[in-house]
Motif scaffolding. Sequence first.
Motif, PDB file in Angstrom:
ATOM      1  N   GLN A 174      21.358  12.229  32.586  1.00 15.17           N
ATOM      2  CA  GLN A 174      21.347  11.893  34.001  1.00 15.17           C
ATOM      3  C   GLN A 174      20.273  12.644  34.773  1.00 15.17           C
ATOM      4  O   GLN A 174      19.884  12.228  35.867  1.00 15.17           O
ATOM      5  CB  GLN A 174      22.716  12.221  34.611  1.00 15.17           C
ATOM      6  CG  GLN A 174      23.872  11.467  33.975  1.00 15.17           C
ATOM      7  CD  GLN A 174      24.009  10.048  34.494  1.00 15.17           C
ATOM      8  OE1 GLN A 174      23.913   9.812  35.685  1.00 15.17           O
ATOM      9  NE2 GLN A 174      24.216   9.103  33.597  1.00 15.17           N
ATOM     10  N   SER A 175      19.810  13.763  34.235  1.00 16.38           N
ATOM     11  CA  SER A 175      18.853  14.602  34.939  1.00 16.38           C
ATOM     12  C   SER A 175      17.925  15.272  33.940  1.00 16.38           C
ATOM     13  O   SER A 175      18.171  15.250  32.721  1.00 16.38           O
ATOM     14  CB  SER A 175      19.581  15.680  35.758  1.00 16.38           C
ATOM     15  OG  SER A 175      20.324  16.521  34.893  1.00 16.38           O
ATOM     16  N   VAL A 209      19.350   8.284  36.481  1.00 17.07           N
ATOM     17  CA  VAL A 209      20.667   7.815  36.905  1.00 17.07           C
ATOM     18  C   VAL A 209      21.133   6.684  35.994  1.00 17.07           C
ATOM     19  O   VAL A 209      20.413   5.717  35.761  1.00 17.07           O
ATOM     20  CB  VAL A 209      20.628   7.342  38.367  1.00 17.07           C
ATOM     21  CG1 VAL A 209      21.977   6.747  38.771  1.00 17.07           C
ATOM     22  CG2 VAL A 209      20.258   8.494  39.289  1.00 17.07           C
ATOM     23  N   GLY A 210      22.343   6.816  35.462  1.00 19.18           N
ATOM     24  CA  GLY A 210      22.900   5.790  34.593  1.00 19.18           C
ATOM     25  C   GLY A 210      22.386   5.815  33.166  1.00 19.18           C
ATOM     26  O   GLY A 210      22.771   4.968  32.354  1.00 19.18           O
ATOM     27  N   GLN A 211      21.547   6.794  32.826  1.00 18.81           N
ATOM     28  CA  GLN A 211      20.978   6.865  31.493  1.00 18.81           C
ATOM     29  C   GLN A 211      21.729   7.895  30.642  1.00 18.81           C
ATOM     30  O   GLN A 211      22.663   8.557  31.109  1.00 18.81           O
ATOM     31  CB  GLN A 211      19.490   7.228  31.567  1.00 18.81           C
ATOM     32  CG  GLN A 211      18.671   6.304  32.442  1.00 18.81           C
ATOM     33  CD  GLN A 211      18.666   4.862  31.938  1.00 18.81           C
ATOM     34  OE1 GLN A 211      18.804   4.612  30.730  1.00 18.81           O
ATOM     35  NE2 GLN A 211      18.506   3.913  32.840  1.00 18.81           N
TER      36      GLN A 211
END
Length: 231
Positions: A60-61, A55-57
């Motif tokens: 995201q997944s 998350v936020g990177q």
Amino acid sequence: FPSRQGPYDIARLLPGCYTVCAIARYPTDGDRTNDTACTTFSIIDRLKGNIYVGVGQRFQSIHAAVDSMVFRGIGGNLNLILTDANYTENGSYRVGSPYGALDMSRINGLADTARVTWIPKPGVTPTITFTGNKPFCFYFGDLTGGYMKFEGYSPLGLAVPDKSRPEPTKRGMTIIDNSTACGGVFGIEQGASNLSFRNLILRGNGSSVNSQPSNGGAMYANDSSAVIRIY
């Protein structure tokens, strides 16, 4: 355009914008104004280095990371660093296939000098849960799905030498197969090689609905239900 020929192999082109033209010069053509047709295309850099997943990177997944690897290819050693405590994959994204929720077979550029390592962020112990109906969570096949490592040990501070640390405390990544299809966490087929799985907790789906005695099957009866299946 010779996409796989000598110095013009598209895999050798540096990132940038290119123009490719087709020229036709028939002696009987009375109109020379339309003999050349051109189009442009771009080459983007292949993935390498350290990229965070969560998350936020940047990714995201997990399926977003695989999707980018399929689209861009691998240009050097790549570390995919898991930052979240929990991830869920269901195999419904375009990186899935009839064989697995995450199909690694279409990733180009994997080699001895371009390996992919999945590893937790130091201090994080991620759990990856697979749902859906795909036989395998991670699928490697068709000769090209190798040169990849899953490493669950990523401690805070200086790493203790491998043989000096109790084995269970190093298992920092958990992968759970909750698919409704008989299968395994890792499916390795068609000559895939150079794969490493270390310090992981893997939970297979031997009690999945398809192998329950109530459905006419026996627990772990399917030959594909090994947690790691090599075929």
